[in-house]
Design a protein around this motif. Structure first.
Motif, PDB file in Angstrom:
ATOM      1  N   TRP A 259     -13.283   6.177   2.907  1.00  0.00           N
ATOM      2  CA  TRP A 259     -11.901   5.800   1.704  1.00  0.00           C
ATOM      3  C   TRP A 259     -11.186   7.282   1.082  1.00  0.00           C
ATOM      4  CZ3 TRP A 259     -10.581   0.429   1.599  1.00  0.00           C
ATOM      5  CH2 TRP A 259     -12.084  -0.568   2.541  1.00  0.00           C
ATOM      6  N   ASN A 260     -10.251   7.235   1.520  1.00  0.00           N
ATOM      7  CA  ASN A 260      -9.479   8.553   1.513  1.00  0.00           C
ATOM      8  C   ASN A 260      -7.996   8.263   1.144  1.00  0.00           C
ATOM      9  OD1 ASN A 260     -11.792  11.400   1.922  1.00  0.00           O
ATOM     10  ND2 ASN A 260     -11.345  10.593   3.761  1.00  0.00           N
ATOM     11  N   ALA A 261      -7.231   8.230   0.145  1.00  0.00           N
ATOM     12  CA  ALA A 261      -6.406   7.942  -0.055  1.00  0.00           C
ATOM     13  C   ALA A 261      -5.656   7.269   0.387  1.00  0.00           C
ATOM     14  CB  ALA A 261      -5.280   8.514  -0.604  1.00  0.00           C
ATOM     15  N   GLU A 262      -6.613   5.634   0.346  1.00  0.00           N
ATOM     16  CA  GLU A 262      -6.181   4.754   1.316  1.00  0.00           C
ATOM     17  C   GLU A 262      -4.924   3.830   0.558  1.00  0.00           C
ATOM     18  OE1 GLU A 262      -8.627   2.015   3.854  1.00  0.00           O
ATOM     19  OE2 GLU A 262      -9.736   4.605   4.717  1.00  0.00           O
ATOM     20  N   ARG A 263      -3.992   2.785   0.808  1.00  0.00           N
ATOM     21  CA  ARG A 263      -3.644   2.362  -0.379  1.00  0.00           C
ATOM     22  C   ARG A 263      -2.814   0.906   0.020  1.00  0.00           C
ATOM     23  NH1 ARG A 263       1.122   6.340  -0.823  1.00  0.00           N
ATOM     24  NH2 ARG A 263       0.317   8.480   0.153  1.00  0.00           N
ATOM     25  N   LEU A 264      -3.741   0.090  -1.196  1.00  0.00           N
ATOM     26  CA  LEU A 264      -3.251  -1.081  -1.394  1.00  0.00           C
ATOM     27  C   LEU A 264      -1.870  -1.591  -2.436  1.00  0.00           C
ATOM     28  CD1 LEU A 264      -5.882  -3.570  -2.128  1.00  0.00           C
ATOM     29  CD2 LEU A 264      -3.962  -3.501  -3.228  1.00  0.00           C
ATOM     30  N   VAL A 265      -1.150  -2.368  -1.940  1.00  0.00           N
ATOM     31  CA  VAL A 265       0.305  -2.677  -2.063  1.00  0.00           C
ATOM     32  C   VAL A 265       0.467  -3.851  -3.116  1.00  0.00           C
ATOM     33  CG1 VAL A 265       2.718  -3.373  -2.047  1.00  0.00           C
ATOM     34  CG2 VAL A 265       2.004  -1.985   0.074  1.00  0.00           C
ATOM     35  N   VAL A 266       0.564  -3.401  -4.728  1.00  0.00           N
ATOM     36  CA  VAL A 266       0.203  -4.827  -5.711  1.00  0.00           C
ATOM     37  C   VAL A 266       1.828  -5.453  -5.512  1.00  0.00           C
ATOM     38  CG1 VAL A 266       0.811  -5.060  -8.276  1.00  0.00           C
ATOM     39  CG2 VAL A 266      -0.413  -2.988  -7.410  1.00  0.00           C
ATOM     40  N   PRO A 267       0.888  -6.803  -4.744  1.00  0.00           N
ATOM     41  CA  PRO A 267       1.999  -8.005  -4.650  1.00  0.00           C
ATOM     42  C   PRO A 267       2.495  -9.125  -6.198  1.00  0.00           C
ATOM     43  CG  PRO A 267      -0.330  -9.343  -4.909  1.00  0.00           C
ATOM     44  CD  PRO A 267      -0.359  -7.031  -4.672  1.00  0.00           C
ATOM     45  N   PRO A 268       3.194  -9.782  -5.860  1.00  0.00           N
ATOM     46  CA  PRO A 268       4.248 -10.493  -7.228  1.00  0.00           C
ATOM     47  C   PRO A 268       3.039 -11.434  -7.311  1.00  0.00           C
ATOM     48  CG  PRO A 268       5.264 -10.566  -5.235  1.00  0.00           C
ATOM     49  CD  PRO A 268       4.041  -9.998  -4.660  1.00  0.00           C
ATOM     50  N   LEU A 269       2.917 -10.402  -9.061  1.00  0.00           N
ATOM     51  CA  LEU A 269       1.831 -10.955 -10.006  1.00  0.00           C
ATOM     52  C   LEU A 269       2.099 -11.151 -11.613  1.00  0.00           C
ATOM     53  CD1 LEU A 269      -1.636  -8.228  -8.937  1.00  0.00           C
ATOM     54  CD2 LEU A 269      -1.083 -11.352  -8.262  1.00  0.00           C
ATOM     55  N   THR A 270       1.793 -11.920 -11.901  1.00  0.00           N
ATOM     56  CA  THR A 270       2.093 -12.579 -13.369  1.00  0.00           C
ATOM     57  C   THR A 270       1.508 -10.620 -14.226  1.00  0.00           C
ATOM     58  OG1 THR A 270       1.865 -14.213 -13.569  1.00  0.00           O
ATOM     59  CG2 THR A 270       1.638 -13.389 -15.771  1.00  0.00           C
ATOM     60  N   PRO A 271       2.263 -10.480 -15.737  1.00  0.00           N
ATOM     61  CA  PRO A 271       2.088  -8.983 -15.994  1.00  0.00           C
ATOM     62  C   PRO A 271       0.588  -9.335 -16.930  1.00  0.00           C
ATOM     63  CG  PRO A 271       4.346  -9.577 -16.889  1.00  0.00           C
ATOM     64  CD  PRO A 271       3.228 -10.595 -15.637  1.00  0.00           C
ATOM     65  N   SER A 272       0.012  -7.860 -17.286  1.00  0.00           N
ATOM     66  CA  SER A 272      -1.080  -8.230 -17.784  1.00  0.00           C
ATOM     67  C   SER A 272      -1.518  -8.963 -19.024  1.00  0.00           C
ATOM     68  CB  SER A 272      -2.312  -7.577 -17.475  1.00  0.00           C
ATOM     69  OG  SER A 272      -2.870  -6.986 -16.302  1.00  0.00           O
ATOM     70  N   PHE A 273      -2.505  -9.602 -19.301  1.00  0.00           N
ATOM     71  CA  PHE A 273      -2.860 -10.169 -20.606  1.00  0.00           C
ATOM     72  C   PHE A 273      -2.176 -11.150 -20.986  1.00  0.00           C
ATOM     73  CE2 PHE A 273      -2.841  -5.468 -21.089  1.00  0.00           C
ATOM     74  CZ  PHE A 273      -3.985  -5.476 -20.550  1.00  0.00           C
ATOM     75  N   LEU A 274      -1.108 -11.503 -20.516  1.00  0.00           N
ATOM     76  CA  LEU A 274       0.191 -12.893 -21.351  1.00  0.00           C
ATOM     77  C   LEU A 274       0.202 -12.741 -22.421  1.00  0.00           C
ATOM     78  CD1 LEU A 274       1.131 -14.913 -19.452  1.00  0.00           C
ATOM     79  CD2 LEU A 274      -0.305 -16.170 -19.799  1.00  0.00           C
TER      80      LEU A 274
END
Length: 366
Positions: A255-270
């Motif tokens: 896997w050479n620098a493959e890109r995964l886009v972050v979708p709309p998500l609640t921020p970590s930890f709440l």
């Protein structure tokens, strides 16, 4: 609706999204076909969190017992009088004449609040409800929710800029025969991201076994921990995924620098909520052919909403988690009763015309 043709609470923002400490502004609109008698009209703001789930267990040879687990937190609960009087105060009823009446409001939110969240076993919710208190008759209510977004600044998270890397090997066994291992190395260049940014993924999977590898995948997963009074319940969800095909015996897949886009998500930890915890991680899952179990590696990631300096996030068309926001009316069911909510002062004008270091992965659902 009889005399009442329109009754609504609306916000000055097209999308009612607010930060802690920011004023929630809007107006209550009442449109009457005829004069309406009432004690008064009041507007209530509420913020709370609740978790609840049930579990069944045998309590005898034939009896099934259902256990309930729950917890609640309240962040604010306050009402303001718009017209007339409170129900428990002396005075005369008022008659609101036919026509359109508007009551602008502005309520400043507390400075420390968790982000809005809706999950399988709990939520953090915020709403405003206006009540027309009618003597000897059913009250009229208008209720609508709004969204609170707490700031999670990745510049203040030491782990956000640090890379993350893990390696693991697995030896496959088939009856009395033992083959060579399947090995994997999995890495990202940093751990902190905001919505719309791309996670750069690198991995190397070497198949020295005597079986082919059917596939491999990388999944961005969310783990939510719901904390009831006596028990904690984990729940996981996958939100984004990349896949690779088979790896033959003796081959290596990269896997050479493959890109995964972050979708709309609640921020970590709440942060600010003690009964719901939200964390994120990347999972590399390598699936060998046959009955063997998968080779799995996990990397923690942090999802914020203020990007690191020097990192430009890609604009996101949707910047709010795609989750149902429950209304306060349903959310408050089961909460403690009050003789009267706390009253406070706010800018409300008179009547006028014309909105994981260590991951807990038990019971993970993939």
């Amino acid at each position: 609706m009889g005399k009442l043709s329109l009754f609504e609470v609306s916000y000055s923002k097209e999308r009612p999204v607010y930060y802690p400490g920011e004023p929630v502004e809007g107006q209550v609109t009442v449109e009457l076909n005829d004069t309406m008698k009432m004690r008064g009209m009041h507007l209530r703001f509420k913020g709370m969190a609740r978790v609840h789930w049930t579990e069944e267990r045998s309590s005898g040879s034939r009896t099934i017992r259902t256990d309930h687990f729950s917890a609640e937190e309240e962040y604010f609960y306050i009402s303001f009088l718009l017209a007339g009087r409170w129900k428990d105060e002396p005075g005369h009823d008022i008659n609101l004449p036919a026509g359109r009446h508007t009551y602008p409001f502005s309520y400043k939110l507390p400075s420390r609040l968790p982000s809005s969240f809706a999950g399988a076993y709990g939520f953090v919710g915020y709403d405003a409800k206006c009540t027309i208190d009618k003597p000897w008759k059913f009250n009229h209510e208008a209720e609508t929710s709004f969204i609170v977004r707490n700031r999670l600044d990745l510049n203040r998270e030491p782990r956000a800029k640090k890379p993350n890397r893990r390696s693991k090997s697995k030896t496959l066994c088939c009856l009395c025969c033992t083959s060579g291992p399947i090995s994997a190395t999995f890495s990202i260049d940093r751990q902190g991201y905001v919505i719309g940014e791309e996670i750069i993924i690198n991995a190397e999977i070497e198949n020295l076994s005597n079986k082919r590898v059917k596939k491999s995948k990388v999944v961005l997963m969310q783990e939510v921990l719901y904390h009831a009074t006596t028990k904690t319940k984990p729940k996981t969800h996958d939100y984004a995924k990349l896949k690779h095909g088979e790896i033959k015996q003796g081959d290596t897949d990269y896997w050479n620098a493959e890109r995964l886009v972050v979708p709309p998500l609640t921020p970590s930890f709440l942060r600010g909520c003690k009964i719901i915890d939200v964390r994120y991680f990347l999972m590399l899952d390598v699936t060998p052919a046959g009955p063997s179990s998968d080779l799995v590696l996990y990397l923690n990631v942090i999802i914020g909403n203020i990007p690191r300096q020097g990192v430009v996030a890609q604009p996101s068309a949707v910047d709010q988690p795609a989750a149902h926001q429950p209304s306060g009316k349903g959310a408050s069911k089961g909460s403690k009763k009050r003789s009267r909510p706390r009253r406070g002062s706010a800018y409300i004008t008179e009547e006028s015309q014309p909105l994981a270091e260590e991951l807990s992965l038990k019971n993970t659902e993939l």
